[in-house]
Design a protein around this motif. Structure first.
Motif, PDB file in Angstrom:
ATOM      1  N   TRP A  73       8.505  15.281  -2.757  1.00 41.51           N
ATOM      2  CA  TRP A  73       9.082  16.556  -2.315  1.00 41.51           C
ATOM      3  C   TRP A  73       7.983  17.475  -1.784  1.00 41.51           C
ATOM      4  CZ3 TRP A  73      13.865  17.431  -1.136  1.00 41.51           C
ATOM      5  CH2 TRP A  73      14.922  16.819  -1.833  1.00 41.51           C
ATOM      6  N   LEU A  74       6.892  17.591  -2.524  1.00 43.71           N
ATOM      7  CA  LEU A  74       5.820  18.506  -2.144  1.00 43.71           C
ATOM      8  C   LEU A  74       5.031  17.979  -0.948  1.00 43.71           C
ATOM      9  CD1 LEU A  74       4.563  19.649  -5.661  1.00 43.71           C
ATOM     10  CD2 LEU A  74       6.322  20.659  -4.206  1.00 43.71           C
ATOM     11  N   ALA A  75       4.817  16.670  -0.890  1.00 35.26           N
ATOM     12  CA  ALA A  75       4.101  16.089   0.245  1.00 35.26           C
ATOM     13  C   ALA A  75       4.908  16.246   1.529  1.00 35.26           C
ATOM     14  CB  ALA A  75       3.797  14.618  -0.020  1.00 35.26           C
ATOM     15  N   ASP A  76       6.219  16.097   1.436  1.00 36.33           N
ATOM     16  CA  ASP A  76       7.069  16.236   2.611  1.00 36.33           C
ATOM     17  C   ASP A  76       7.033  17.665   3.144  1.00 36.33           C
ATOM     18  OD1 ASP A  76       8.691  14.652   4.318  1.00 36.33           O
ATOM     19  OD2 ASP A  76      10.509  15.548   3.503  1.00 36.33           O
ATOM     20  N   PHE A  77       6.822  18.624   2.253  1.00 37.30           N
ATOM     21  CA  PHE A  77       6.764  20.045   2.616  1.00 37.30           C
ATOM     22  C   PHE A  77       5.378  20.451   3.110  1.00 37.30           C
ATOM     23  CE2 PHE A  77       6.251  24.551   1.153  1.00 37.30           C
ATOM     24  CZ  PHE A  77       7.155  25.128   2.029  1.00 37.30           C
ATOM     25  N   ALA A  78       4.339  19.686   2.737  1.00 36.73           N
ATOM     26  CA  ALA A  78       2.960  20.047   3.091  1.00 36.73           C
ATOM     27  C   ALA A  78       2.760  19.886   4.591  1.00 36.73           C
ATOM     28  CB  ALA A  78       1.985  19.170   2.317  1.00 36.73           C
ATOM     29  N   HIS A  79       2.455  20.983   5.272  1.00 32.70           N
ATOM     30  CA  HIS A  79       2.443  20.974   6.731  1.00 32.70           C
ATOM     31  C   HIS A  79       1.279  20.180   7.309  1.00 32.70           C
ATOM     32  CE1 HIS A  79       4.616  24.855   5.684  1.00 32.70           C
ATOM     33  NE2 HIS A  79       5.537  24.023   6.105  1.00 32.70           N
ATOM     34  N   GLU A  80       0.218  19.967   6.520  1.00 32.43           N
ATOM     35  CA  GLU A  80      -0.926  19.223   7.056  1.00 32.43           C
ATOM     36  C   GLU A  80      -0.724  17.712   6.999  1.00 32.43           C
ATOM     37  OE1 GLU A  80      -1.838  19.318   2.627  1.00 32.43           O
ATOM     38  OE2 GLU A  80      -0.838  20.590   4.119  1.00 32.43           O
ATOM     39  N   ILE A  81       0.269  17.246   6.243  1.00 30.92           N
ATOM     40  CA  ILE A  81       0.507  15.810   6.113  1.00 30.92           C
ATOM     41  C   ILE A  81       1.401  15.332   7.256  1.00 30.92           C
ATOM     42  CG2 ILE A  81       1.621  14.036   4.711  1.00 30.92           C
ATOM     43  CD1 ILE A  81       0.626  15.475   2.235  1.00 30.92           C
ATOM     44  N   THR A  82       0.916  14.349   8.001  1.00 26.48           N
ATOM     45  CA  THR A  82       1.652  13.841   9.167  1.00 26.48           C
ATOM     46  C   THR A  82       2.254  12.463   8.941  1.00 26.48           C
ATOM     47  OG1 THR A  82      -0.393  12.916  10.094  1.00 26.48           O
ATOM     48  CG2 THR A  82       0.191  15.163  10.744  1.00 26.48           C
ATOM     49  N   SER A  83       1.825  11.765   7.889  1.00 25.24           N
ATOM     50  CA  SER A  83       2.348  10.430   7.619  1.00 25.24           C
ATOM     51  C   SER A  83       2.225  10.139   6.126  1.00 25.24           C
ATOM     52  CB  SER A  83       1.577   9.377   8.418  1.00 25.24           C
ATOM     53  OG  SER A  83       2.121   8.085   8.217  1.00 25.24           O
ATOM     54  N   ILE A  84       3.236   9.503   5.559  1.00 24.88           N
ATOM     55  CA  ILE A  84       3.267   9.162   4.135  1.00 24.88           C
ATOM     56  C   ILE A  84       3.644   7.691   3.998  1.00 24.88           C
ATOM     57  CG2 ILE A  84       4.292   9.636   1.874  1.00 24.88           C
ATOM     58  CD1 ILE A  84       5.149  12.392   3.031  1.00 24.88           C
ATOM     59  N   ALA A  85       2.837   6.926   3.279  1.00 23.18           N
ATOM     60  CA  ALA A  85       3.142   5.519   3.018  1.00 23.18           C
ATOM     61  C   ALA A  85       3.093   5.275   1.516  1.00 23.18           C
ATOM     62  CB  ALA A  85       2.146   4.612   3.727  1.00 23.18           C
ATOM     63  N   ALA A  86       4.094   4.588   0.992  1.00 23.01           N
ATOM     64  CA  ALA A  86       4.158   4.278  -0.435  1.00 23.01           C
ATOM     65  C   ALA A  86       3.691   2.852  -0.690  1.00 23.01           C
ATOM     66  CB  ALA A  86       5.584   4.446  -0.948  1.00 23.01           C
ATOM     67  N   GLN A  87       2.995   2.644  -1.823  1.00 26.49           N
ATOM     68  CA  GLN A  87       2.484   1.316  -2.175  1.00 26.49           C
ATOM     69  C   GLN A  87       1.824   0.692  -0.942  1.00 26.49           C
ATOM     70  OE1 GLN A  87       3.022   0.267  -5.531  1.00 26.49           O
ATOM     71  NE2 GLN A  87       3.823   2.333  -5.724  1.00 26.49           N
ATOM     72  N   PRO A  88       0.864   1.380  -0.331  1.00 29.03           N
ATOM     73  CA  PRO A  88       0.420   1.018   1.017  1.00 29.03           C
ATOM     74  C   PRO A  88      -0.470  -0.209   1.110  1.00 29.03           C
ATOM     75  CG  PRO A  88      -0.889   2.831   0.161  1.00 29.03           C
ATOM     76  CD  PRO A  88       0.180   2.573  -0.852  1.00 29.03           C
ATOM     77  N   MET A  89      -1.205  -0.527   0.036  1.00 27.36           N
ATOM     78  CA  MET A  89      -2.181  -1.611   0.149  1.00 27.36           C
ATOM     79  C   MET A  89      -2.613  -2.073  -1.237  1.00 27.36           C
ATOM     80  SD  MET A  89      -5.486   0.720   1.235  1.00 27.36           S
ATOM     81  CE  MET A  89      -5.889   2.184   0.234  1.00 27.36           C
ATOM     82  N   GLN A  90      -3.146  -3.254  -1.294  1.00 26.35           N
ATOM     83  CA  GLN A  90      -3.788  -3.766  -2.510  1.00 26.35           C
ATOM     84  C   GLN A  90      -5.296  -3.781  -2.270  1.00 26.35           C
ATOM     85  OE1 GLN A  90      -2.460  -7.417  -4.869  1.00 26.35           O
ATOM     86  NE2 GLN A  90      -4.308  -8.169  -3.871  1.00 26.35           N
ATOM     87  N   VAL A  91      -6.026  -3.193  -3.193  1.00 25.38           N
ATOM     88  CA  VAL A  91      -7.486  -3.113  -3.069  1.00 25.38           C
ATOM     89  C   VAL A  91      -8.093  -3.951  -4.197  1.00 25.38           C
ATOM     90  CG1 VAL A  91      -9.462  -1.557  -2.938  1.00 25.38           C
ATOM     91  CG2 VAL A  91      -7.226  -0.774  -2.152  1.00 25.38           C
ATOM     92  N   ARG A  92      -9.031  -4.828  -3.840  1.00 25.47           N
ATOM     93  CA  ARG A  92      -9.606  -5.750  -4.828  1.00 25.47           C
ATOM     94  C   ARG A  92     -11.129  -5.811  -4.632  1.00 25.47           C
ATOM     95  NH1 ARG A  92      -8.004 -10.222  -7.900  1.00 25.47           N
ATOM     96  NH2 ARG A  92      -9.500 -11.929  -7.991  1.00 25.47           N
ATOM     97  N   GLY A  93     -11.845  -5.661  -5.749  1.00 24.67           N
ATOM     98  CA  GLY A  93     -13.297  -5.718  -5.643  1.00 24.67           C
ATOM     99  C   GLY A  93     -13.969  -5.685  -7.000  1.00 24.67           C
ATOM    100  N   ALA A  94     -15.277  -5.781  -6.973  1.00 23.63           N
ATOM    101  CA  ALA A  94     -16.063  -5.841  -8.208  1.00 23.63           C
ATOM    102  C   ALA A  94     -16.280  -4.449  -8.788  1.00 23.63           C
ATOM    103  CB  ALA A  94     -17.404  -6.504  -7.940  1.00 23.63           C
ATOM    104  N   ASP A  95     -16.218  -4.394 -10.107  1.00 19.77           N
ATOM    105  CA  ASP A  95     -16.568  -3.190 -10.861  1.00 19.77           C
ATOM    106  C   ASP A  95     -17.498  -3.655 -11.973  1.00 19.77           C
ATOM    107  OD1 ASP A  95     -16.799  -0.752 -12.074  1.00 19.77           O
ATOM    108  OD2 ASP A  95     -14.749  -0.684 -12.841  1.00 19.77           O
ATOM    109  N   GLY A  96     -18.799  -3.681 -11.683  1.00 21.43           N
ATOM    110  CA  GLY A  96     -19.738  -4.265 -12.626  1.00 21.43           C
ATOM    111  C   GLY A  96     -19.514  -5.760 -12.714  1.00 21.43           C
ATOM    112  N   SER A  97     -19.265  -6.224 -13.920  1.00 20.89           N
ATOM    113  CA  SER A  97     -19.081  -7.663 -14.125  1.00 20.89           C
ATOM    114  C   SER A  97     -17.619  -8.100 -14.009  1.00 20.89           C
ATOM    115  CB  SER A  97     -19.608  -8.052 -15.511  1.00 20.89           C
ATOM    116  OG  SER A  97     -18.903  -7.349 -16.525  1.00 20.89           O
ATOM    117  N   ARG A  98     -16.720  -7.160 -13.773  1.00 22.74           N
ATOM    118  CA  ARG A  98     -15.304  -7.524 -13.692  1.00 22.74           C
ATOM    119  C   ARG A  98     -14.766  -7.283 -12.291  1.00 22.74           C
ATOM    120  NH1 ARG A  98     -11.276  -3.906 -17.034  1.00 22.74           N
ATOM    121  NH2 ARG A  98      -9.856  -5.079 -15.690  1.00 22.74           N
TER     122      ARG A  98
END
Length: 240
Positions: A73-98
């Protein structure tokens, strides 16, 4: 963090899987895609998921919880936001040893050209070490790419209630007949909501209240949204 070592997977608008790296990914293509995962529906499910009609997008955007719906609701009202994507991507990478894998809740593009990734979490969840560490890794990944990253825990209830009322006017057929120029002329110098509504009604305007809400939705009129919107609310042109 080396962005070239972080994998990004998203689904294009034609539902094709695209695998690339964080340094090479085009945020505009991600934002134009479809969610990377679906929400299962079953008896006893604790979260309330659904589809939110977004005026910004001109179509429905999925949400996984009522808290995410509030953010929409608030993002749709925010005038600076021009595009909204939900669950847009999967990010995978190292965090130390995991190795970590995360799907952020939303990605936004803004009118300034910035990219904003958002995770929506109840504040109580941030007290859990595993959650805090995962979000911190996501924040580091986004910022290393030059993207903004926010963890959103909930709205000001008064602001949310006001925005939901104003949103009654966001429908395309209301926006199409909104005469902003004459409305701003009537509001010159500022007036209360009730006074301005009465002035429009005396001019035989078709839906004076919807016109006022429409002008607020567009940002042509401004008011204090931290106080309940009502007859005594002071409205004035945004660029007076």
């Amino acid at each position: 963090m080396r962005t070239s070592d972080v994998e990004v997977r998203y689904r294009s608008g034609s539902h094709d899987d695209v695998v690339t790296t964080l340094d090479a990914v085009d945020a505009r293509q991600v934002a134009a895609g479809v969610p990377v995962r679906d929400f299962p529906v079953y008896v006893g499910r604790k979260n309330y998921s659904g589809h939110f009609w977004s005026a910004t997008m001109g179509k429905h955007v999925v949400y996984e919880s009522l808290l995410e719906q509030s953010w929409l609701w608030l993002a749709d009202f925010a005038h600076e936001i021009t595009s909204i994507a939900a669950q847009p991507m999967q990010v995978r990478g190292a965090d130390g040893s995991r190795t970590r894998t995360r799907i952020p809740d939303f990605m936004c593009l803004t009118s300034t050209g910035s990219v904003r990734v958002v995770d929506v979490k109840p504040a109580v969840m941030l007290r859990k070490d595993a959650v805090a560490e995962s979000l911190a890794w996501m924040a580091a990944a986004c910022r290393s790419r030059g993207w903004e990253y926010d963890v959103w825990t909930g709205p000001d209830p008064v602001v949310l209630r006001n925005v939901r009322w104003i949103a009654a006017a966001r429908a395309p057929h209301v926006m199409a007949r909104l005469d902003v120029a004459s409305l701003l002329a009537a509001a010159s110098g500022g007036r209360t909501f009730a006074d301005l509504e009465a002035r429009l009604a005396s001019s035989n305007r078709r839906s004076p209240r919807l016109e006022l809400l429409g002008a607020l939705w567009l940002g042509a009129l401004t008011t204090d949204l931290t106080s309940p919107l009502g007859p005594d609310s002071w409205l004035e042109p945004t660029h007076a």
